[in-house]
Scaffold this motif. Structure first.
Motif, PDB file in Angstrom:
ATOM      1  N   ARG A 155       0.844  -1.208   0.000  1.00  0.00           N
ATOM      2  CA  ARG A 155       0.000   0.000   0.000  1.00  0.00           C
ATOM      3  C   ARG A 155       0.872   1.249   0.000  1.00  0.00           C
ATOM      4  NH1 ARG A 155      -1.523   3.925   3.151  1.00  0.00           N
ATOM      5  NH2 ARG A 155      -0.277   3.139   4.882  1.00  0.00           N
ATOM      6  N   TYR A 158       2.383   1.650  -3.394  1.00  0.00           N
ATOM      7  CA  TYR A 158       1.396   2.143  -4.362  1.00  0.00           C
ATOM      8  C   TYR A 158       1.188   3.644  -4.204  1.00  0.00           C
ATOM      9  CZ  TYR A 158      -3.233   3.146  -6.280  1.00  0.00           C
ATOM     10  OH  TYR A 158      -4.284   3.711  -6.954  1.00  0.00           O
ATOM     11  N   HIS A 159       1.049   4.105  -2.974  1.00  0.00           N
ATOM     12  CA  HIS A 159       0.830   5.529  -2.735  1.00  0.00           C
ATOM     13  C   HIS A 159       2.044   6.356  -3.159  1.00  0.00           C
ATOM     14  CE1 HIS A 159      -2.668   5.041   0.363  1.00  0.00           C
ATOM     15  NE2 HIS A 159      -2.925   4.518  -0.818  1.00  0.00           N
ATOM     16  N   CYS A 162       1.958   6.769  -6.839  1.00  0.00           N
ATOM     17  CA  CYS A 162       0.983   7.803  -7.203  1.00  0.00           C
ATOM     18  C   CYS A 162       1.611   9.187  -7.072  1.00  0.00           C
ATOM     19  CB  CYS A 162      -0.250   7.711  -6.313  1.00  0.00           C
ATOM     20  SG  CYS A 162      -1.275   6.249  -6.588  1.00  0.00           S
ATOM     21  N   ARG A 204      -0.321  -0.876  -8.237  1.00  0.00           N
ATOM     22  CA  ARG A 204      -1.727  -1.095  -7.879  1.00  0.00           C
ATOM     23  C   ARG A 204      -2.108  -2.560  -8.071  1.00  0.00           C
ATOM     24  NH1 ARG A 204      -6.369   1.870  -7.033  1.00  0.00           N
ATOM     25  NH2 ARG A 204      -8.277   0.713  -7.450  1.00  0.00           N
ATOM     26  N   GLU A 208      -3.608  -4.878  -5.205  1.00  0.00           N
ATOM     27  CA  GLU A 208      -4.870  -5.621  -5.325  1.00  0.00           C
ATOM     28  C   GLU A 208      -4.663  -7.117  -5.124  1.00  0.00           C
ATOM     29  OE1 GLU A 208      -6.190  -4.463  -9.157  1.00  0.00           O
ATOM     30  OE2 GLU A 208      -7.242  -2.654  -8.448  1.00  0.00           O
ATOM     31  N   ILE A 300      -8.870  -1.151  -0.356  1.00  0.00           N
ATOM     32  CA  ILE A 300      -8.078  -0.210  -1.151  1.00  0.00           C
ATOM     33  C   ILE A 300      -8.260   1.203  -0.614  1.00  0.00           C
ATOM     34  CG2 ILE A 300      -7.887   0.921  -3.400  1.00  0.00           C
ATOM     35  CD1 ILE A 300      -6.560  -1.725  -3.426  1.00  0.00           C
ATOM     36  N   GLN A 301      -7.164   1.876  -0.358  1.00  0.00           N
ATOM     37  CA  GLN A 301      -7.196   3.264   0.072  1.00  0.00           C
ATOM     38  C   GLN A 301      -6.643   4.117  -1.065  1.00  0.00           C
ATOM     39  OE1 GLN A 301      -5.192   3.757   3.811  1.00  0.00           O
ATOM     40  NE2 GLN A 301      -6.082   1.898   4.692  1.00  0.00           N
ATOM     41  N   GLU A 302      -7.523   4.843  -1.704  1.00  0.00           N
ATOM     42  CA  GLU A 302      -7.096   5.666  -2.829  1.00  0.00           C
ATOM     43  C   GLU A 302      -6.201   6.801  -2.342  1.00  0.00           C
ATOM     44  OE1 GLU A 302      -7.353   4.958  -5.770  1.00  0.00           O
ATOM     45  OE2 GLU A 302      -8.887   3.397  -5.792  1.00  0.00           O
ATOM     46  N   TRP A 303      -5.211   7.115  -3.154  1.00  0.00           N
ATOM     47  CA  TRP A 303      -4.284   8.180  -2.774  1.00  0.00           C
ATOM     48  C   TRP A 303      -4.873   9.523  -3.184  1.00  0.00           C
ATOM     49  CZ3 TRP A 303      -1.436  11.730  -5.700  1.00  0.00           C
ATOM     50  CH2 TRP A 303      -0.469  12.441  -4.994  1.00  0.00           C
TER      51      TRP A 303
END
Length: 324
Positions: A155, A158-159, A162, A204, A208, A300-303
């Motif tokens: 995570r 991924y952030h 981003c 991502r 996932e 999932i925590q969107e950035w």
């Protein structure tokens, strides 16, 4: 006196039974139950001393006033009435002395014997039940906890990807707005943006995939953890049930009078003791320290991109333009 500001409480969902290490509260319950038994018996052993002292005071009072009564010029029914006070007091003194002995000898020994049988110890490991529960919970939680750590790692990755993509987009935009920059430099920035976008998509996908792995393992994890928890609940139910019987037994020792006002007090106490319900207690623990606690399962925590501040010159320029 002014009170100090309270610190913000930690997210209750992080305190959930299911989160790593939080099963220790249930493990510690065994030690706390043992200590509670010690406290209960210390409380009623002190009450036994009070009963003994009261019996001695009653006896002393009766002896003192009997000798005084014998020297007073009373006779007949008035004398017999006064004598009756001392006779009843002596009987009451004997009764309170008996209560003191019963609390110490019967209830005290009963709880001590039960504690030895219910709380066996493991060499250098404290109580066997605590050790077994801690070991079982740890073994059941370890695979899920590893997957959760891996999820947190991907995570974060991924952030960060981003953030890198957003930085690449900003650089490309600034380059396109700069006529002095060469086409070769602009092309490199465009390629960097494309590369950042590809890395973000790969990050991502990994995020996932790890989340899917964790989610698919969660039902097994919950089943194993709840099975161990229910074993602990059953042991605690037995303890609650036993202590309920001890309270009722102590109540029978203390409930000695037929006086209506005192009977009302003991009746209310009896109702309170009879209201002890092991099922309600177990339900409360489950809702507040066990599987029924609210849990923020991983997702999932969107950035979210940071809010950009206007530069001082642009802000001043806009302020001047807005003036009449």
């Amino acid at each position: 006196m002014a009170s100090l500001p309270k610190e913000p409480l930690e997210d209750p969902k992080k305190q959930s039974f299911w989160m790593p290490g939080n099963y220790v509260r249930t493990v510690r319950r065994t030690d706390q139950s043992f200590q509670a038994c010690n406290d209960i018996m210390a409380c009623f052993m002190e009450r036994a001393k009070v009963e003994k002292q009261y019996a001695q005071q009653l006896s002393q009072w009766s002896s003192k006033w009997k000798s005084i009564m014998d020297s007073r010029p009373l006779y007949g029914s008035l004398m017999r009435a006064w004598q009756c006070f001392f006779t009843s007091t002596e009987r009451l003194s004997a009764l309170h002395s008996s209560i003191s002995q019963s609390l110490a000898a019967e209830e005290g020994e009963r709880v001590k014997t039960w504690q030895k049988e219910t709380f066996p110890k493991k060499l250098f490991c404290g109580f066997k039940e605590s050790y077994d529960n801690r070991t079982s919970f740890s073994r059941a939680q370890k695979p899920w906890s590893k997957k959760l750590k891996k999820l947190e790692k991907v995570r974060v990755a991924y952030h960060k990807s981003c953030q890198r993509e957003l930085a690449a987009l900003d650089k490309e935009k600034q380059a396109n707005e700069n006529p002095e920059l060469s086409e070769e430099k602009k092309l490199k920035l465009a390629e960097a943006k494309e590369k950042a976008a590809e890395e973000k998509e790969k990050a991502r996908e990994r995020y996932e995939k790890v989340l899917e792995d964790l989610t698919s393992y969660t039902p097994r994890y919950m089943e194993e953890m709840e099975a161990i928890f229910e074993q602990s609940q059953e042991e605690e139910r037995k303890r609650i049930s036993f202590l309920k019987q001890v309270f009722l037994s102590i109540h029978r020792h203390l409930d000695i009078t037929n006086n209506e006002s005192v009977k009302a007090v003991y009746s209310e106490l009896h109702q309170t003791l009879m209201s002890i319900d092991e099922q309600d207690d177990l339900k409360w623990w489950k809702n507040n320290e066990g599987p029924a606690m609210p849990t923020d399962w991983p997702k999932i925590q969107e950035w979210a991109p940071p809010v950009k501040k206007l530069k001082r010159k642009k802000r001043n320029q806009k302020g001047k333009e807005s003036r009449p």
